[in-house]
Design an enzyme around this catalytic site. Structure first.
Site, PDB file in Angstrom:
ATOM      1  N   GLY A  90       0.804  -1.224   0.000  1.00  0.00           N
ATOM      2  CA  GLY A  90       0.000   0.000   0.000  1.00  0.00           C
ATOM      3  C   GLY A  90       0.830   1.263   0.000  1.00  0.00           C
ATOM      4  N   ARG A  91       2.131   1.139   0.286  1.00  0.00           N
ATOM      5  CA  ARG A  91       3.006   2.327   0.283  1.00  0.00           C
ATOM      6  C   ARG A  91       4.431   1.940  -0.069  1.00  0.00           C
ATOM      7  NH1 ARG A  91       4.879   3.663   6.345  1.00  0.00           N
ATOM      8  NH2 ARG A  91       4.834   1.579   7.186  1.00  0.00           N
ATOM      9  N   LYS A 111      10.047   2.255   0.340  1.00  0.00           N
ATOM     10  CA  LYS A 111       8.940   2.217   1.292  1.00  0.00           C
ATOM     11  C   LYS A 111       8.540   3.653   1.627  1.00  0.00           C
ATOM     12  CE  LYS A 111       7.770  -0.009   5.705  1.00  0.00           C
ATOM     13  NZ  LYS A 111       8.279  -0.884   6.773  1.00  0.00           N
ATOM     14  N   ASP A 123      -2.501   7.097   2.418  1.00  0.00           N
ATOM     15  CA  ASP A 123      -1.846   8.076   1.540  1.00  0.00           C
ATOM     16  C   ASP A 123      -0.602   7.519   0.861  1.00  0.00           C
ATOM     17  OD1 ASP A 123       0.034   8.009   3.574  1.00  0.00           O
ATOM     18  OD2 ASP A 123      -0.370  10.034   4.309  1.00  0.00           O
ATOM     19  N   ARG A 174      14.726  -0.338   1.075  1.00  0.00           N
ATOM     20  CA  ARG A 174      14.912  -1.613   1.792  1.00  0.00           C
ATOM     21  C   ARG A 174      15.492  -2.665   0.851  1.00  0.00           C
ATOM     22  NH1 ARG A 174      10.052  -3.693   5.330  1.00  0.00           N
ATOM     23  NH2 ARG A 174       9.006  -4.224   3.377  1.00  0.00           N
ATOM     24  N   ASP A 250       1.489 -11.438   6.948  1.00  0.00           N
ATOM     25  CA  ASP A 250       2.124 -10.678   5.860  1.00  0.00           C
ATOM     26  C   ASP A 250       3.505 -10.177   6.264  1.00  0.00           C
ATOM     27  OD1 ASP A 250       0.163  -9.073   7.485  1.00  0.00           O
ATOM     28  OD2 ASP A 250       1.244  -7.408   6.577  1.00  0.00           O
TER      29      ASP A 250
END
Length: 483
Positions: A90-91, A111, A123, A174, A250
């Site tokens: 999601g980000r 990330k 967001d 990362r 996850d």
């Protein structure tokens, strides 16, 4: 643009379409480099020295794409605090897979890189504090000799992110041997795409467990190997008092690396119920619950592999149950060996388990500092600890010294202890001091802490302040997911 030595080979992008969405990072307003991990870059065969800080900030913010990258957001599911949710990056954006000079493959992921189809109303951004927390803790875990994702760089974005308050936006780069998770398999299983599930099993084996390529049943072989690595990982976390804080499925990597450093922390005073996460109200992910949650997560992994364990559903269930039952004994054995190493016990003696149990009870009763208790047994330095004045501990210590004499050479026991008992961990109050100063624009405390954690097993009289637990006023400590 000049790719600084990146050699991309994007195999994940060739997997079934349901597993990812191809898209680029969302550009940021004014990227500025906060920290670049030059040692890690060198080990990856990368060199950013020919770039200015501004050019590097453009790369690590995602504003400028590296030649050969093929950006995508991965899809996956997860049991979050026991509840099943369809998730995905999601980000985060996976830029691609870099091949280093040793021919090893590494995911390069940004990330905090903006909204994706998996953002679920978020967001897609990240704040500076949590990204620096991931940097320092992941590097600490690496130098403690525990498998982990690592951090290559952090940049600020020149934009605010709104959480409880306005925070400085940031992007973390990362590095991981992959981002395959238990949740990746759950996602494909939930889609009921058996062909894609087979492809994913083959891919995971080829990438992380090539010795299983000729296995009779690849799904069973993969499960067993992942279980062994997860057991080793959690045992290692407990060895150094690490609490992951959010062991959702996850966040369980198929490679056996520690991944996703959100509400993570290190336990000072020994208590198996220690929880630092602001959202873990019932202690699901407490220090002492990590072994049980590891087994629970692996049971969900086994469920996702059902169609490949056997054609008969009932037989698949039986196979999965048998596999997961092996966990407890395997874990107990690994934990016992780890504790023997921490206590310098080389031979096998009947009294060992009882001695370990007795020590834990004494540590808990006296609120003893976990890290310093084991270092005291090596070097006799342990200032102002209640434990040392407990008559039961004095008796225990005398018995332990007798026990060490059963080793062929007592000094071998001490050598073993020095390898398995760190002197320095990133103490929570020190991490908070460094993050708070960094948020105000002073990175010096953060950089000092980065240096301390590089030699966690080496005594240094000049760094004694980093060995002390938090003062009593700081003991009520909370960490946050940072999302």
């Amino acid at each position: 643009m000049n790719n600084s030595g990146f050699k991309f080979d994007n195999t994940y992008a060739n997997l079934p379409e349901i597993m990812a969405t191809k898209l680029s990072p969302v550009a940021v307003k004014k990227p500025e480099l906060v920290i670049l991990n030059h040692d890690l870059a060198k080990s990856l065969g990368l060199d950013f020295s020919k770039h200015s800080d501004q050019e590097n900030a453009e790369i690590f913010s995602g504003n400028k794409l590296i030649d050969g990258s093929l950006p995508l957001a991965q899809a996956y599911c997860g049991h979050q605090f026991g509840h099943f949710v369809m998730l995905g990056d999601g980000r985060a954006i996976l830029l691609g897979e870099h091949i280093d000079p040793k021919n090893q493959r590494w995911d390069i992921q940004l990330k905090g890189s903006g909204k994706t189809p998996y953002s679920r109303g978020g967001d897609g951004r990240a704040a500076l504090g949590p990204m620096l927390r991931e940097y320092i803790i992941s590097e600490a875990i690496h130098f403690l000799n525990i498998p982990t994702t690592r951090s290559l760089a952090v940049v600020t974005t020149g934009e605010d992110v709104l959480r409880e308050t306005k925070l400085k936006g940031a992007v973390l780069t990362r590095i991981a041997s992959s981002h395959l998770r238990v949740g990746t398999f759950q996602y494909v299983a939930a889609k009921q795409d058996i062909s894609a599930l087979k492809t994913l099993v083959d891919y995971a084996i080829e990438r992380h467990y090539p010795e299983l390529l000729q296995a009779q049943n690849k799904a069973i072989a993969l499960f067993k190997s992942v279980m062994k690595r997860q057991i080793e990982l959690i045992v290692n976390w407990m060895r150094v008092s690490f609490i992951h804080g959010v062991m959702n499925t996850d966040n369980m990597s198929i490679s056996g690396e520690s991944i996703d450093y959100g509400p993570c922390a290190f336990m000072d005073h020994y208590d198996t119920k220690t929880v630092f996460s602001s959202i873990d109200h019932y202690g699901r992910y407490a220090y002492g619950s990590q072994p049980i949650i590891g087994q629970w997560n692996l049971a969900r992994f086994a469920e996702s592999l059902f169609p490949l364990l056997d054609e008969d559903e009932k037989k698949s269930e039986g196979i999965a149950n048998d596999l997961i039952k092996e966990y407890e004994e395997l874990f107990a054995d690994k934990f016992h060996v780890m504790m023997k190493n921490k206590l310098g016990m080389i031979s096998d003696e009947d009294q060992d388990k009882q001695m370990m149990s007795d020590l834990f009870k004494l540590m808990h009763k006296n609120q003893a500092d976990y890290t310093n208790t084991f270092r005291y047994l090596i070097n006799g330095k342990f200032p102002q600890e209640k434990l040392l004045n407990d008559p039961d501990f004095i008796i225990w210590e005398a018995e332990w010294k007798k026990r060490l004499s059963k080793n062929q050479k007592s000094e071998d026991g001490y050598q073993l202890m020095m390898k398995h008992n760190p002197l320095f961990i990133p103490r929570n109050h020190k991490v908070e001091e460094a993050l708070s100063a960094a948020d105000d624009g002073d990175i010096s405390k953060f950089l000092s802490l980065c240096e301390v954690i590089k030699k966690p097993y080496t005594e240094d009289v000049n760094l004694e302040e980093f060995t002390k637990p938090a003062p009593a006023s700081d003991r009520v400590y909370k960490t946050y997911c940072g999302t």
